[in-house]
Design an enzyme around this catalytic site. Structure first.
Site, short mmCIF file in Angstrom:
data_model
loop_
_atom_site.label_atom_id
_atom_site.label_comp_id
_atom_site.label_asym_id
_atom_site.label_seq_id
_atom_site.Cartn_x
_atom_site.Cartn_y
_atom_site.Cartn_z
N PHE A 1 -14.15 -14.98 -3.84
CA PHE A 1 -14.11 -16.13 -4.74
C PHE A 1 -14.37 -15.38 -6.03
O PHE A 1 -15.68 -15.48 -6.54
CB PHE A 1 -15.16 -17.06 -4.23
CG PHE A 1 -15.27 -18.29 -4.86
CD1 PHE A 1 -14.37 -19.35 -4.59
CD2 PHE A 1 -16.13 -18.56 -5.90
CE1 PHE A 1 -14.38 -20.53 -5.18
CE2 PHE A 1 -16.29 -19.83 -6.32
CZ PHE A 1 -15.11 -20.89 -6.19
N GLY A 2 -13.42 -15.12 -6.86
CA GLY A 2 -13.46 -14.47 -8.26
C GLY A 2 -12.75 -15.49 -9.19
O GLY A 2 -11.49 -15.21 -9.25
N PHE A 3 -13.31 -16.01 -10.30
CA PHE A 3 -12.99 -16.96 -11.19
C PHE A 3 -13.58 -16.55 -12.68
O PHE A 3 -14.67 -16.21 -12.56
CB PHE A 3 -12.75 -18.34 -10.68
CG PHE A 3 -11.90 -18.70 -9.38
CD1 PHE A 3 -10.57 -18.61 -9.49
CD2 PHE A 3 -12.47 -18.60 -8.18
CE1 PHE A 3 -9.79 -18.65 -8.44
CE2 PHE A 3 -11.87 -18.72 -6.90
CZ PHE A 3 -10.41 -18.95 -7.14
N ASP B 1 -23.39 -12.38 13.34
CA ASP B 1 -23.15 -13.46 14.31
C ASP B 1 -22.04 -14.34 13.92
O ASP B 1 -21.36 -14.22 12.91
CB ASP B 1 -24.78 -14.08 14.30
CG ASP B 1 -24.94 -15.29 15.20
OD1 ASP B 1 -23.83 -15.53 16.37
OD2 ASP B 1 -26.04 -15.58 15.42
N GLN C 1 -20.78 -15.60 6.08
CA GLN C 1 -20.19 -15.21 4.97
C GLN C 1 -20.36 -14.12 4.04
O GLN C 1 -21.57 -13.88 3.81
CB GLN C 1 -20.04 -16.45 4.08
CG GLN C 1 -19.63 -16.23 2.46
CD GLN C 1 -18.16 -15.79 2.43
OE1 GLN C 1 -17.30 -16.19 3.38
NE2 GLN C 1 -17.66 -15.27 1.66
N HIS D 1 -16.90 -10.79 -1.71
CA HIS D 1 -16.42 -9.50 -1.95
C HIS D 1 -17.42 -8.32 -2.55
O HIS D 1 -18.25 -8.77 -3.33
CB HIS D 1 -15.26 -9.82 -2.98
CG HIS D 1 -15.76 -10.81 -4.22
ND1 HIS D 1 -14.72 -11.11 -5.18
CD2 HIS D 1 -16.87 -11.03 -4.71
CE1 HIS D 1 -15.23 -11.64 -6.11
NE2 HIS D 1 -16.52 -11.73 -5.84
N ASN D 2 -16.90 -7.19 -2.26
CA ASN D 2 -17.80 -5.97 -3.04
C ASN D 2 -19.21 -5.94 -2.29
O ASN D 2 -19.87 -4.93 -2.76
CB ASN D 2 -17.87 -6.23 -4.32
CG ASN D 2 -16.59 -6.51 -5.18
OD1 ASN D 2 -15.60 -5.83 -5.04
ND2 ASN D 2 -16.69 -7.62 -6.00
N SER E 1 -21.15 -8.52 -4.28
CA SER E 1 -21.66 -7.42 -4.68
C SER E 1 -23.05 -7.09 -4.42
O SER E 1 -23.83 -6.09 -4.75
CB SER E 1 -21.55 -7.21 -6.46
OG SER E 1 -20.15 -7.18 -6.81
N HIS F 1 -25.09 -9.50 -6.69
CA HIS F 1 -25.53 -7.97 -7.40
C HIS F 1 -26.96 -7.69 -7.01
O HIS F 1 -27.61 -7.10 -7.80
CB HIS F 1 -25.50 -8.33 -8.96
CG HIS F 1 -24.03 -8.16 -9.28
ND1 HIS F 1 -22.97 -7.60 -9.33
CD2 HIS F 1 -23.36 -9.54 -9.62
CE1 HIS F 1 -22.04 -7.74 -9.72
NE2 HIS F 1 -22.21 -9.08 -9.74
#
Length: 260
Positions: free
Chosen positions: A94-96, A145, A149, A152-153, A171, A189
């Site tokens: 999910f990168g926007f 389990d 979710q 990404h990264n 991240s 992060h």
């Protein structure tokens, strides 16, 4: 004869779809409704259950089982892994971002992979997104389990246990031999060091650098969290008693005034 050619003909006879450029070991078992796309590699003793899809260029290590209706894309899966039904690995993260000039939402490229170590187990309907600036990694022997979710990264260490409905944001990093209780989460992060246990429903918003047990939101050492809960309970009890006492005093005063 090339392995892929042999399996390609065998799969066609069974009505499965195996791309001619895929490499499938003769000992692998592929359900007739499974799909193996271009350039994929299926190792010895692998099993693809009904409706599973192995995306182009993905690889499945020896002895790994891919559950029914799972999709594996942009991914390298280690040996002896077990991926349960409905797993989604390698979809875009999910990168926007918002374009300053036009005010429109633009998609950031998601071009990297997911790397799963040996002996990983992934529960039903869990999603692990492909990387954008580094590969998403799951360490060897980690057990995940259902309904988890992993964005990404993200980096997950070896031997971790991640319980249902937990989440690692983009991240985030989870060290070796950590435990995430149900519905716990790690912010984007944010790094959690090795040998940390997160209680259910806890949320990590800052780096954790000391091993141990953590709980609450924001997550803090579990002993401190318990003390704060106890203090809050005592404060609530004291406030309730004060109000009840004031109510009794008012009632007593009212009764005295009536008598006078």
């Amino acid at each position: 004869m090339r392995v892929s050619s042999f399996i390609g003909r065998l799969a066609t006879a069974r009505h499965a779809h195996v791309h001619p450029s895929a490499h499938v070991h003769p000992s692998a078992r592929i359900h007739p409704t499974a799909t193996v796309l271009a350039g994929a590699y299926i190792g010895p003793r692998c099993e693809l259950l009904p409706g599973s899809v192995i995306g182009a260029g993905s690889s499945i290590g020896e002895g790994t089982v891919i559950g029914a209706h799972s999709s594996i894309e942009h991914c390298d899966v280690g040996a002896e892994c077990l991926l349960h039904a409905g797993v989604r690995i390698g979809a875009d993260g999910f990168g926007f971002y918002v374009d300053a000039a036009t005010g429109t939402v633009q998609k950031k490229p998601q071009t990297l992979r997911v790397l799963l170590g040996d002996g990983v187990e992934v529960g039903a309907n869990t999603c692990i997104d492909r990387g954008s600036w580094r590969d998403t990694r799951i360490g060897a022997r980690t057990k995940i389990d259902n309904l988890v979710q992993i964005a990404h990264n993200a980096l997950v260490g070896e031997g971790c246990l991640i319980c249902a409905q937990s989440a690692l944001a983009g991240s985030a990093e989870l060290g070796d031999y950590c435990v995430m209780g149900g519905k716990s989460a790690i912010g984007d992060h944010v790094t959690v060091c090795a040998r940390v246990r997160l209680a259910a429903n806890s949320g990590v918003t800052k780096h954790i650098t000391v091993p141990g047990d953590y709980a609450g939101f924001p997550a803090r050492p579990a002993a401190q969290w318990r003390r704060q809960l106890a203090w809050a309970a005592r404060a609530e009890s004291a406030e309730r008693q004060r109000r009840e006492s004031e109510s009794d005093d008012v009632a007593s005063l009212s009764e005295s005034m009536k008598r006078s």
